[in-house]
Design a protein around this motif. Structure first.
Motif, PDB file in Angstrom:
ATOM      1  N   ALA A   1      41.093  27.503  48.878  1.00 12.71           N
ATOM      2  CA  ALA A   1      40.907  28.942  48.762  1.00 12.71           C
ATOM      3  C   ALA A   1      39.676  29.200  47.913  1.00 12.71           C
ATOM      4  O   ALA A   1      39.303  28.371  47.083  1.00 12.71           O
ATOM      5  CB  ALA A   1      42.134  29.595  48.120  1.00 12.71           C
ATOM      6  N   GLY A   2      39.048  30.333  48.131  1.00 12.15           N
ATOM      7  CA  GLY A   2      37.934  30.732  47.284  1.00 12.15           C
ATOM      8  C   GLY A   2      38.487  31.334  45.999  1.00 12.15           C
ATOM      9  O   GLY A   2      39.457  32.086  46.033  1.00 12.15           O
ATOM     10  N   VAL A   3      37.878  30.974  44.864  1.00 13.34           N
ATOM     11  CA  VAL A   3      38.269  31.570  43.588  1.00 13.34           C
ATOM     12  C   VAL A   3      37.025  32.235  43.014  1.00 13.34           C
ATOM     13  O   VAL A   3      36.000  31.580  42.803  1.00 13.34           O
ATOM     14  CB  VAL A   3      38.826  30.501  42.621  1.00 13.34           C
ATOM     15  N   TYR A   4      37.100  33.539  42.811  1.00 15.29           N
ATOM     16  CA  TYR A   4      35.939  34.310  42.367  1.00 15.29           C
ATOM     17  C   TYR A   4      36.271  35.069  41.096  1.00 15.29           C
ATOM     18  O   TYR A   4      37.381  35.581  40.947  1.00 15.29           O
ATOM     19  CB  TYR A   4      35.543  35.328  43.459  1.00 15.29           C
TER      20      TYR A   4
ATOM     21  N   GLY B   1      41.776  32.863  29.790  1.00 16.83           N
ATOM     22  CA  GLY B   1      41.559  34.298  29.880  1.00 16.83           C
ATOM     23  C   GLY B   1      40.676  34.720  31.058  1.00 16.83           C
ATOM     24  O   GLY B   1      39.977  35.717  30.969  1.00 16.83           O
ATOM     25  N   MET B   2      40.680  33.919  32.129  1.00 21.58           N
ATOM     26  CA  MET B   2      39.841  34.241  33.275  1.00 21.58           C
ATOM     27  C   MET B   2      40.616  35.055  34.307  1.00 21.58           C
ATOM     28  O   MET B   2      41.661  34.626  34.765  1.00 21.58           O
ATOM     29  CB  MET B   2      39.373  32.962  33.989  1.00 21.58           C
ATOM     30  N   ASN B   3      40.056  36.220  34.653  1.00 22.67           N
ATOM     31  CA  ASN B   3      40.651  36.984  35.737  1.00 22.67           C
ATOM     32  C   ASN B   3      39.936  36.665  37.025  1.00 22.67           C
ATOM     33  O   ASN B   3      38.733  36.846  37.113  1.00 22.67           O
ATOM     34  CB  ASN B   3      40.526  38.480  35.471  1.00 22.67           C
ATOM     35  N   VAL B   4      40.675  36.181  37.984  1.00 23.12           N
ATOM     36  CA  VAL B   4      40.018  35.775  39.232  1.00 23.12           C
ATOM     37  C   VAL B   4      40.677  36.418  40.448  1.00 23.12           C
ATOM     38  O   VAL B   4      41.825  36.846  40.396  1.00 23.12           O
ATOM     39  CB  VAL B   4      40.067  34.234  39.410  1.00 23.12           C
ATOM     40  N   ILE B   5      39.894  36.483  41.514  1.00 19.30           N
ATOM     41  CA  ILE B   5      40.444  36.822  42.822  1.00 19.30           C
ATOM     42  C   ILE B   5      40.542  35.530  43.591  1.00 19.30           C
ATOM     43  O   ILE B   5      39.583  34.756  43.614  1.00 19.30           O
ATOM     44  CB  ILE B   5      39.496  37.678  43.678  1.00 19.30           C
ATOM     45  N   THR B   6      41.670  35.301  44.204  1.00 22.09           N
ATOM     46  CA  THR B   6      41.799  34.132  45.058  1.00 22.09           C
ATOM     47  C   THR B   6      41.847  34.628  46.490  1.00 22.09           C
ATOM     48  O   THR B   6      42.586  35.548  46.800  1.00 22.09           O
ATOM     49  CB  THR B   6      43.106  33.393  44.740  1.00 22.09           C
ATOM     50  N   THR B   7      41.055  34.026  47.344  1.00 21.26           N
ATOM     51  CA  THR B   7      41.066  34.474  48.734  1.00 21.26           C
ATOM     52  C   THR B   7      42.241  33.839  49.471  1.00 21.26           C
ATOM     53  O   THR B   7      42.928  32.968  48.943  1.00 21.26           O
ATOM     54  CB  THR B   7      39.770  34.106  49.464  1.00 21.26           C
ATOM     55  N   VAL B   8      42.435  34.289  50.676  1.00 18.48           N
ATOM     56  CA  VAL B   8      43.499  33.758  51.514  1.00 18.48           C
ATOM     57  C   VAL B   8      43.362  32.238  51.642  1.00 18.48           C
ATOM     58  O   VAL B   8      42.301  31.735  51.971  1.00 18.48           O
ATOM     59  CB  VAL B   8      43.378  34.375  52.914  1.00 18.48           C
TER      60      VAL B   8
END
Ligand code: GDP
Ligand code: MG
Length: 596
Positions: A297-300, A360-367
């Motif tokens: 998955a992508g982690v952004y 403390g990292m806020n990330v978006i994980t893609t599908v």
């Protein structure tokens, strides 16, 4: 050697493995009352909170048997989740026996069976134990029937215990001594030690957990890891009590640790064999595999300025978790981030949570998607970890996808609806077996890619929680897969592309568009949401334009109130990603996981 017993505990989650392990430590006075802390073996916060053991550890106990002999018992703890099944298999390979714990109120569950198979494959002596017999709804006779059916033992070989009250625990210790064989192996042969786990320690570097199969190792010896072909001095060796206890020598049959100045987890591979540089053993221990990530998955970073921090955090995580892989990736929609490889969905969740808690990292994980193998017409073969790796369909010969064998155990009333679910997920039933009159075991072959979407959630809701599920990989199979793209006002959103079976693409595309229509707020112009396979549009929805005037509610001159509202609206926008001229909320990137 004759007085050593190496064993593990296998159980379905929540059947009481950790509680019983604690009892064994208490009964053998391995932990003093002062140090006693519930569930000593699960030492990561996350593990304790979730009540699951993620990494395996080992612990040594002294036990005086009823025969008056002094025994050394090594309990090797195994991770409970299928994502870590390779680690389970290596821990099991370090043992001669296994306690098979079954909750007497629940009966046999999917994980009980999959772990049992691993134990039987490794020829372990199985000691079946009915647990939680203190509970009023305990159903010992029925569950005994199930156990007899499953492993073909005699009824009276099954022990009954309660990890909670301690009842039956002394009998378990005696059974370990009586029934588990002592280690075999040749003390005078060259050293052959199995690496069954490793752990990162910020002061000492990597601590490698080993079981000596043959020969012996002394402090200071020059040793070699066969599969990585690296050499180290054994700076410290010892056994594992509540703390590490250094020793001068470890002998055949012993379980212990070795510290040799290794700094990163990637240098130590679970399943590897350690031997001496001079006078090495002839061959490595069977069963070594490189663990490969299965889910990608992508982690952004949510804030693109945090990219470098995210990289530093991932590098630190990688130091103690060799199974995590990542490489830089960029997405038009999400900016700079990483494509990460995980062992499975739980592993992905754990990494995401550790990024949040420890860094403390806020990330978006893609599908998430699985790893596919593409074969081109020219004869090239390569792995695809991202829908964007998909070659031009004209140059493509075929794609293969990973398959699993899945076990589902449930009540008979749910069998019909679960079969429908599995069918929708392209599953093929290979076996159906009644364990008792109302409990059924279903065996399926299914594409792993279908499990990474919403299978667990659906399984749970359909069965009202009365279904357990476990799986293992069985290889790759060719499948007719296509890349489904999502376009917003004509522009492709790479982070929303998915690889999907051709037969499901139409309905999937339609549901994706409908879901995105719900999630994308109206803006000052119409937004066309389209699903496309190549140049062919297969579905379409429109979000109608609206002028959202947040200040309209403020009559007259309250300028501070107006300003506050405008600020608020600006903040709201920060949680959006700009795709072309369209603002897309972050949760839309996971829309695919929430399709009905
Ligand atoms: P694990 O997931 O197999 O390690 O299970 P745990 O040891 O964490 O136990 C799961 C839950 O069952 C916890 O809430 C325990 O307190 C409870 N439990 C474990 N053993 C017993 C038992 O013998 N009797 C009762 N009543 N509860 C138990
Ligand atoms: Mg546990």
């Amino acid at each position: 050697m004759k007085n050593i017993r190496n064993f593990c505990i296998i159980a379905h989650i929540d059947h009481g493995k950790s509680t019983l392990a604690d009892r064994l430590l208490q009964e053998t006075e391995t932990v003093g009352e002062r140090e006693r802390q519930a569930q000593v073996l699960d030492d990561m916060d996350l593990e304790r909170e979730r009540g699951i053991t993620i990494k395996s550890h080992a612990i040594q106990m002294d036990y005086e048997g009823n025969d008056g002999e002094n025994y050394v018992l090594n309990l090797i703890d195994t991770p409970g989740h299928v994502d870590f099944s390779y680690e389970v298999s290596r821990s099991i390979a370090a043992c001669e026996g296994a306690l098979l714990i079954v909750d007497s109120t629940q009966g046999i569950q999917a994980q009980t069976i999959s772990n049992l198979y691993l134990a039987i494959e490794n020829d372990l002596e199985i000691i079946p134990i009915l647990n939680k017999i203190d509970l009023p709804n305990s159903n010992p006779e029925d569950v005994k029937d199930q156990i007899v059916d499953l492993i073909g033992c005699d009824r009276d070989e099954i022990l009954a215990a309660s990890g909670k009250t301690g009842e039956g625990v002394p009998d378990i210790l005696e059974a370990i001594v009586d029934r588990v064989p002592c280690p075999e192996g040749k003390p005078n042969d060259p050293l052959q030690a199995l690496v069954f786990d490793s752990e990162y320690n910020s002061f000492r570097g990597i601590i490698t957990y080993i079981r000596i199969m043959n020969g012996e190792v002394k402090k200071g010896d020059l040793v070699k890891f066969l599969n990585t072909d690296k050499e180290y001095y054994a700076d410290e060796i010892g056994v594992l009590r509540l703390e590490r206890e250094p020793r001068k020598i470890l002998k055949t049959g012993d379980v212990g640790y070795i510290i040799s100045g290794i700094k990163t987890s990637t240098e130590v591979k679970v399943g590897d064999t350690i031997t001496h540089k001079e006078e090495p053993c002839e061959k490595g221990i069977d069963g070594f595999e490189e663990v490969k990530p299965m889910v990608f998955a992508g982690v952004y970073p949510i804030d693109s300025e945090d990219y470098e921090d995210l990289r530093a955090s991932m590098e630190k995580l990688k130091l103690n978790d060799a199974s995590l892989t990542f490489e830089p990736e960029s997405s038009l929609a999400l900016g700079f981030g990483f494509r990460c490889g995980f062992l499975g969905l739980l592993h992905m969740e754990i990494i995401q949570e550790r990024l949040d808690r420890e860094f403390g990292m806020n990330v978006i994980t893609t599908v998430p998607n699985v790893s596919y193998i593409a074969h081109t017409k020219k004869g090239d073969v390569f792995e695809m970890h991202n829908p964007s790796d998909m070659p031009d369909p004209n140059s493509l010969d075929f794609i293969e996808e990973p398959f699993i064998k899945a076990q589902i155990i449930t009540k008979s009333e749910f069998v019909g609806s679960l079969m429908n679910l599995c069918l929708a997920k392209r599953g093929m039933m290979t076996n159906q077996q009644y364990l008792t009159s109302d409990r059924v075991e279903l065996t399926y072959e299914m594409p792993l890619g279908e499990i990474v979407f919403d299978f667990y959630d659906k399984l749970k809701s359909i069965s009202k929680g009365y279904a357990s599920f476990d799986y293992f990989q069985i290889g790759f199979k060719a499948a007719k897969l296509v890349k489904l793209d999502i376009l917003l006002n004509g522009e492709g959103v790479d982070a929303l592309s998915t690889l999907i079976h051709f037969d499901n693409a139409q309905s999937f595309g339609r549901r994706m568009c409908e879901k995105l229509k719900e999630l994308i707020p109206r803006q000052q112009f119409d937004i066309a949401i389209q699903g496309a396979i190549g140049a062919k549009i297969i579905s379409r929805e429109t979000v109608k334009a609206v002028r959202k005037d947040v200040t309209a509610k403020c009559y007259g001159g309250d300028i501070t109130r107006k300003r506050k509202l405008l600020e608020k609206q600006k903040k709201g926008k920060k949680k959006m990603k700009q795709v072309g001229n369209v603002e897309v909320p972050q949760k839309a990137f996971l829309a695919v996981l929430k399709l009905d």
